[in-house]
Motif scaffolding. Structure first.
Motif, PDB file in Angstrom:
ATOM      1  N   THR A   1       9.064  51.051  39.210  1.00  0.00           N
ATOM      2  CA  THR A   1       8.308  50.744  40.424  1.00  0.00           C
ATOM      3  C   THR A   1       9.107  49.893  41.404  1.00  0.00           C
ATOM      4  OG1 THR A   1       7.395  48.765  39.370  1.00  0.00           O
ATOM      5  CG2 THR A   1       6.142  50.818  39.147  1.00  0.00           C
ATOM      6  N   GLY A   2      10.306  49.447  40.967  1.00  0.00           N
ATOM      7  CA  GLY A   2      11.097  48.553  41.803  1.00  0.00           C
ATOM      8  C   GLY A   2      10.833  47.096  41.524  1.00  0.00           C
ATOM      9  N   ASP A   3       9.843  46.792  40.680  1.00  0.00           N
ATOM     10  CA  ASP A   3       9.545  45.410  40.329  1.00  0.00           C
ATOM     11  C   ASP A   3      10.595  44.879  39.348  1.00  0.00           C
ATOM     12  OD1 ASP A   3       6.819  44.746  41.520  1.00  0.00           O
ATOM     13  OD2 ASP A   3       6.396  46.659  40.535  1.00  0.00           O
ATOM     14  N   PRO A   4      10.818  43.571  39.360  1.00  0.00           N
ATOM     15  CA  PRO A   4      11.765  42.993  38.404  1.00  0.00           C
ATOM     16  C   PRO A   4      11.199  43.021  36.993  1.00  0.00           C
ATOM     17  CG  PRO A   4      10.656  41.259  39.604  1.00  0.00           C
ATOM     18  CD  PRO A   4      10.237  42.544  40.251  1.00  0.00           C
ATOM     19  N   VAL A   5      12.070  43.131  36.013  1.00  0.00           N
ATOM     20  CA  VAL A   5      11.665  43.054  34.614  1.00  0.00           C
ATOM     21  C   VAL A   5      12.791  42.364  33.848  1.00  0.00           C
ATOM     22  CG1 VAL A   5      12.569  45.365  34.061  1.00  0.00           C
ATOM     23  CG2 VAL A   5      10.793  44.347  32.625  1.00  0.00           C
ATOM     24  N   PHE A   6      12.420  41.431  32.988  1.00  0.00           N
ATOM     25  CA  PHE A   6      13.376  40.630  32.234  1.00  0.00           C
ATOM     26  C   PHE A   6      13.402  41.112  30.787  1.00  0.00           C
ATOM     27  CE2 PHE A   6      12.152  38.247  35.886  1.00  0.00           C
ATOM     28  CZ  PHE A   6      13.244  37.489  36.248  1.00  0.00           C
ATOM     29  N   VAL A   7      14.584  41.467  30.305  1.00  0.00           N
ATOM     30  CA  VAL A   7      14.733  42.022  28.959  1.00  0.00           C
ATOM     31  C   VAL A   7      14.798  40.890  27.934  1.00  0.00           C
ATOM     32  CG1 VAL A   7      16.240  43.320  27.417  1.00  0.00           C
ATOM     33  CG2 VAL A   7      15.831  44.134  29.745  1.00  0.00           C
ATOM     34  N   ILE A   8      14.040  41.056  26.845  1.00  0.00           N
ATOM     35  CA  ILE A   8      14.072  40.134  25.712  1.00  0.00           C
ATOM     36  C   ILE A   8      14.742  40.844  24.545  1.00  0.00           C
ATOM     37  CG2 ILE A   8      12.649  38.967  23.979  1.00  0.00           C
ATOM     38  CD1 ILE A   8      10.624  38.364  26.139  1.00  0.00           C
ATOM     39  N   GLY A   9      15.761  40.223  23.970  1.00  0.00           N
ATOM     40  CA  GLY A   9      16.426  40.772  22.790  1.00  0.00           C
ATOM     41  C   GLY A   9      15.583  40.497  21.557  1.00  0.00           C
ATOM     42  N   THR A  10      14.741  41.468  21.175  1.00  0.00           N
ATOM     43  CA  THR A  10      13.752  41.220  20.129  1.00  0.00           C
ATOM     44  C   THR A  10      14.374  41.014  18.750  1.00  0.00           C
ATOM     45  OG1 THR A  10      13.448  43.619  19.952  1.00  0.00           O
ATOM     46  CG2 THR A  10      11.906  42.410  21.334  1.00  0.00           C
ATOM     47  N   ASP A  11      15.446  41.728  18.435  1.00  0.00           N
ATOM     48  CA  ASP A  11      16.069  41.531  17.119  1.00  0.00           C
ATOM     49  C   ASP A  11      16.621  40.118  16.985  1.00  0.00           C
ATOM     50  OD1 ASP A  11      15.423  44.046  16.287  1.00  0.00           O
ATOM     51  OD2 ASP A  11      17.414  44.913  16.547  1.00  0.00           O
ATOM     52  N   ALA A  12      17.261  39.628  18.023  1.00  0.00           N
ATOM     53  CA  ALA A  12      17.778  38.258  18.002  1.00  0.00           C
ATOM     54  C   ALA A  12      16.639  37.259  17.873  1.00  0.00           C
ATOM     55  CB  ALA A  12      18.593  37.980  19.269  1.00  0.00           C
ATOM     56  N   GLY A  13      15.530  37.522  18.578  1.00  0.00           N
ATOM     57  CA  GLY A  13      14.390  36.619  18.508  1.00  0.00           C
ATOM     58  C   GLY A  13      13.750  36.590  17.137  1.00  0.00           C
ATOM     59  N   LYS A  14      13.603  37.756  16.512  1.00  0.00           N
ATOM     60  CA  LYS A  14      12.977  37.802  15.187  1.00  0.00           C
ATOM     61  C   LYS A  14      13.877  37.162  14.137  1.00  0.00           C
ATOM     62  CE  LYS A  14      10.315  41.773  16.630  1.00  0.00           C
ATOM     63  NZ  LYS A  14      10.202  43.239  16.692  1.00  0.00           N
TER      64      LYS A  14
END
Length: 316
Positions: free
Chosen positions: A170-183
């Protein structure tokens, strides 16, 4: 069968197929972490939203969007990233309707009080865009400037939080979370047995009961996969298990990295380097007159926190 077993060595996919088909046994992933939920339940302490421990410096949170509800977890953070989850809320409303987002906005506007009388607000908050993405982006646009981030979880070898926004369709910003690193980070901290750096406290509250800990510790498993000829460890969901408690904990940890640098320095999960004592002076030096040592100048103040910009508009 012996030949198949030999060929499967070093290849987790082939080994799982061998165990399931040739041996007719349940595959148990190598390196699977497990925790006794009874032990985590025994950590229950007496604290809550208006009686937070004095050690808490900042609060972050995360919202997991489901088809018929919003699930929110708030976490208080102290020095060396010691943490106190203190609020878990389920908003049982359709995220496609305005009522769900109205309740979330009211929750994000709340204040919380520590035992020494300080009033804290939520310093950073993330919302998953996997479901009802258009509603999530609309909510974040309306709350631009409040550190409320539209996010997308991605596995693999990614940093937990980079702070750089990509763009949704949609052109909106989105911030990626590294889920494997977080878990990986959450599981390693759950294994810490004594309060201190990285330790996770839990409150004596009905929302932090057996179901919460089942979602936190037994909803996903760490398995080995072979990709591009390289064996890597990844996290995968266990069919039929809910994992919102784990996802919201990972999200709260990720957006914690977005806090201002002045707060970041007091929350870093790191051990201070050992101080090496200066070597003793030779005896002959004792007869020399002491040299005038200039008074060290104070360290300069850190530069003002940079502002985030995207598309010519301030994001936070």
């Amino acid at each position: 069968m012996v030949k198949e077993f030999d060929e499967a060595q070093g290849d987790p996919e082939l080994l799982r197929k061998f165990v399931n088909t040739c041996l007719a046994e349940l595959w148990k992933p190598i390196g699977q972490e497990s925790f006794a939920n009874e032990g985590l339940l025994a950590r229950a302490e007496s604290y809550g939203p208006d009686d937070l421990p004095e050690a808490i410096v900042a609060i972050t949170g995360f919202c997991d969007v489901q088809g018929n509800r919003l699930e929110v977890q708030l976490v208080g953070w102290g020095q060396a990233e010691e943490s106190w989850p203190f609020l878990y809320v389920v908003i049982p409303r359709d995220p496609g309707q305005a009522d769900a987002w109205r309740e979330l906005r009211e929750l994000l506007g709340r204040t919380f009080r520590t035992r020494d009388g300080r009033v804290l607000r939520i310093g950073a908050f993330g919302i998953d865009t996997g479901y009802h993405g258009s509603q999530v982006h609309a909510f974040c646009r309306r709350n631009r400037g409040r550190r409320i981030f539209p996010t997308k979880g991605m596995g693999g070898k990614r940093a937990l939080w980079t702070g750089r926004a990509g763009k949704a369709k949609t052109g909106d910003p989105v911030f990626v979370i590294g889920t494997d690193a977080g878990k990986d980070a959450v599981m390693s901290r759950l294994a810490i047995a004594e309060p201190g750096p990285g330790y996770i406290h839990f409150p004596a509250d009905d929302m932090f009961g057996a179901d919460y800990f089942a979602q936190l510790t037994a909803s996903e498993r760490r398995v080995q996969r072979k990709r591009g000829g390289v064996t890597i460890a990844v996290w995968e969901e266990i069919p039929g298990k809910r994992n919102e408690a784990l996802d919201t904990m990972v999200g709260a940890l990720a957006v914690r990295r977005s806090l201002p640098k002045a707060i970041q320095r007091s929350l870093e999960y790191a051990v201070a380097p050992a101080v090496t004592p200066a070597p003793a002076k030779p005896a002959a030096d004792a007869e020399r007159p002491a040299e005038q040592v200039p008074t060290p100048r104070p360290a300069p103040s850190p530069p003002p926190r940079s502002r985030g910009w995207l598309g010519g508009k301030k994001w936070f």
